[in-house]
Design an enzyme around this catalytic site. Structure first.
Site, mmCIF file in Angstrom:
data_model
loop_
_atom_site.group_PDB
_atom_site.id
_atom_site.type_symbol
_atom_site.label_atom_id
_atom_site.label_comp_id
_atom_site.label_asym_id
_atom_site.label_seq_id
_atom_site.Cartn_x
_atom_site.Cartn_y
_atom_site.Cartn_z
ATOM 1 N N ASP A 1 0.859 -1.187 0.000
ATOM 2 C CA ASP A 1 0.000 0.000 0.000
ATOM 3 C C ASP A 1 0.894 1.235 0.000
ATOM 4 O O ASP A 1 1.918 1.261 0.681
ATOM 5 C CB ASP A 1 -0.902 0.022 1.232
ATOM 6 C CG ASP A 1 -1.891 1.181 1.181
ATOM 7 O OD1 ASP A 1 -1.777 2.086 2.019
ATOM 8 O OD2 ASP A 1 -2.756 1.180 0.278
ATOM 9 N N ARG B 1 2.493 -28.437 18.019
ATOM 10 C CA ARG B 1 3.698 -29.144 18.462
ATOM 11 C C ARG B 1 3.482 -29.835 19.809
ATOM 12 O O ARG B 1 4.309 -29.768 20.718
ATOM 13 C CB ARG B 1 4.893 -28.174 18.543
ATOM 14 C CG ARG B 1 5.287 -27.557 17.229
ATOM 15 C CD ARG B 1 5.859 -28.567 16.240
ATOM 16 N NE ARG B 1 7.199 -29.003 16.605
ATOM 17 C CZ ARG B 1 7.680 -30.214 16.386
ATOM 18 N NH1 ARG B 1 6.926 -31.134 15.837
ATOM 19 N NH2 ARG B 1 8.907 -30.527 16.712
#
Length: 541
Positions: free
Chosen positions: A88, A450
């Site tokens: 942007d 995990r």
């Protein structure tokens, strides 16, 4: 082109530009990059008053554009991008962001304010890969004095009502983005192997990428690399050079309380590894961090690996020194190591160091898991074993409608405040408990990142049964793990970690999917990554 050496790193990857801007397309095409264009649907309605500096608005808008596309594509386009680029650009004068003029008189007011003055063009760029990288580039543009005739001739052409910037600014903007994208591709992709080596730490992955054919040299180099990194990190060399940009050998030696000779050898080794750089100053060399060290090795860096490096030095390295026994016996040597370090293992300092290590590694894959799927249908989530809340914080950033409760052991929750962001989001909360024994908090979405790979079959059954019982039909389960290849030929990081002979085992995405199916979960989406965390979203039937 400067990007030629790294284009090969993107071969086979789905790179997406979250913009339909012809100029941004031109920049990437000229760089030789193969990519798809998926314009972002993000409405640029952020309140500019909430940002302290104009560039923060540009960066946040770019970030939201990239995240919107990264979340939408798996659902709407049935594709999962590997890299999404958002950008942007804004123009500011005297610190005020200029909007697109609403009519000719507004255009006159705006252009008059630029006449004869210097203004800034800010381009914010965000790249969603296995993590979210954002940055900005500022270009200063000086306008000549514009006559009334020149102003109205330009206004009457209709050009100001079509674009927010003049042609001169646009030229500078293109150059600014070109430099920015060039730098980020070099930093992210050229050094991908180095980052992976740092994350693995053992240095053994270096064998996969080294051009040296002599295996003994490669193994030796990996051993030396690891120990040099451990030592420099433990002595806080990178923190010292971050605080004091340039120091000579004697100054570093004095600060770390080491010999001059030993310090010189350590610094020179770090230079050879690309962790430090040196230059001559007053006939003597001075040292400073490379960008890689600043980004990953300083203890206060956002993606710092400092805690994980220390954990590897104190625990993982000694554990892997017992690898021969682990292979012969087929069992973990962790208990044997704990017996020899029983006092240290029970100290709060070591618990904090372990949590710091988990915080470091969680941050690396947290963004990839957080933005992998559209989670807008879920309002409440529970991160089981979420430790420091690294994943939870990334989730609430990516999904404004979501609140997350981190559920972990009392000792972990007690110490988690050490890792809370400076401006903690109140949508992240912590609840103490044992997910093997206690009732799980109610939620629409349960998160396991995990966790499963480290559990025995018995513990796995207990946990997944409790999650299944807590879920009503339609509830989600977000899984983050290293997914092995179906033929178990990779990724190396998962297979090397399996050598620790932990109680659990590493699995492929298919194996995890089948495992969860046994507890009533249907796999909706899977996202693979390159050796880091993969993500899987399952729905309770």
């Amino acid at each position: 082109m400067v990007l030629n050496p790294v284009i090969s790193k993107l071969a086979g990857k789905l790179v997406v530009l979250a913009s339909a801007s012809p100029r941004r397309l031109e920049i990437l095409r000229n760089a030789g990059l193969r990519f798809e264009v998926v314009p972002s649907w993000f409405k640029e309605t952020l309140d500019k008053r909430l940002f302290k500096a104009p560039h923060e608005y540009a960066v946040e808008t770019a970030k939201q554009k990239a995240l919107e596309v990264a979340r939408r594509m798996p659902l709407k386009h049935l594709k999962t991008p590997d890299v999404v680029i958002g950008a942007d650009t804004i123009v500011t004068v005297d610190g005020i962001i200029l909007e697109k003029p609403v009519d000719k008189h507004d255009a006159y007011r705006m252009l008059s304010s630029l006449s004869g003055k210097e203004h800034s063009v800010f381009t914010g760029v965000a790249i969603v890969d296995y993590q979210l990288i954002d940055f900005y580039e500022e270009t200063k543009v000086k306008f000549a004095d514009l006559s009334e005739d020149m102003l109205w001739e330009y206004i009457n052409s209709g050009e100001p009502m079509c674009v927010r910037k003049n042609v001169n600014s646009e030229t500078h903007r293109v150059r600014a983005i070109d430099r920015s994208l060039r730098d980020v591709f070099i930093n992210v992709f050229c050094k991908q192997e180095q980052i992976t080596v740092l994350w693995c730490i053992s240095g053994l992955l270096d064998m996969l990428y080294s051009p040296v054919s002599c295996a003994s040299f490669v193994v030796t180099r990996s051993l030396f690399l690891s120990q040099a990194l451990f030592t420099a990190s433990k002595l806080r060399v990178f923190d010292l050079l971050h605080t004091n940009a340039e120091l000579d050998v004697e100054q570093v030696a004095q600060e770390i309380k080491a010999s001059v000779r030993g310090t010189r050898c350590l610094l020179e080794a770090c230079v050879s590894l690309g962790l430090l750089k040196t230059k001559e100053k007053s006939s003597r060399p001075v040292y400073r961090n490379t960008d890689l060290a600043t980004r990953f090795l300083c203890s206060d860096a956002h993606f710092s690996l400092h805690g994980y490096i220390q954990y590897c030095n104190d625990v993982v390295w000694p554990l892997f020194s017992l690898l021969e026994s682990a292979v012969l016996e087929g069992s973990s040597q962790r208990e044997k190591l704990q017996e020899s370090q029983s006092a240290a293992y029970n100290s709060q300092e070591v618990r904090l160091r372990f949590m710091s290590a988990m915080h470091c590694t969680a941050r690396i894959g947290a963004t990839a898991v957080a933005v992998a799927f559209d989670l807008s249908s879920y309002k409440t989530a529970c991160d089981l074993g979420g430790c420091t809340g690294a994943v939870a914080n990334e989730l609430v950033k990516a999904h404004p409608e979501l609140s997350v409760s981190v559920f972990d052991l009392p000792a972990v929750v007690e110490l988690s405040e050490h890792f809370h962001p400076q401006h903690a989001d109140n949508r992240v909360s912590f609840q103490a408990g044992d997910f093997f024994k206690d009732e799980l908090p109610k939620a629409d979405l349960y998160i396991l990142v995990r966790v499963l790979h480290d559990l025995t079959d018995e513990k796995l059954h207990v946990l997944l049964s409790k999650v299944a019982d807590a879920c009503t039909p339609g509830c989600g389960l977000l899984l983050g793990e290293i997914f092995l290849e179906e033929n178990r030929s990779g990724p190396s990081l998962g297979l090397l970690q399996a050598l620790s002979m932990s109680e659990g085992k590493q699995r492929s995405a298919t194996e995890y999917s089948q495992l969860l199916k046994n507890y009533g979960f249907i796999t909706a989406h899977v996202k693979h990554t390159n050796g880091l965390l993969g993500a899987m979203l399952c729905i309770k039937a």
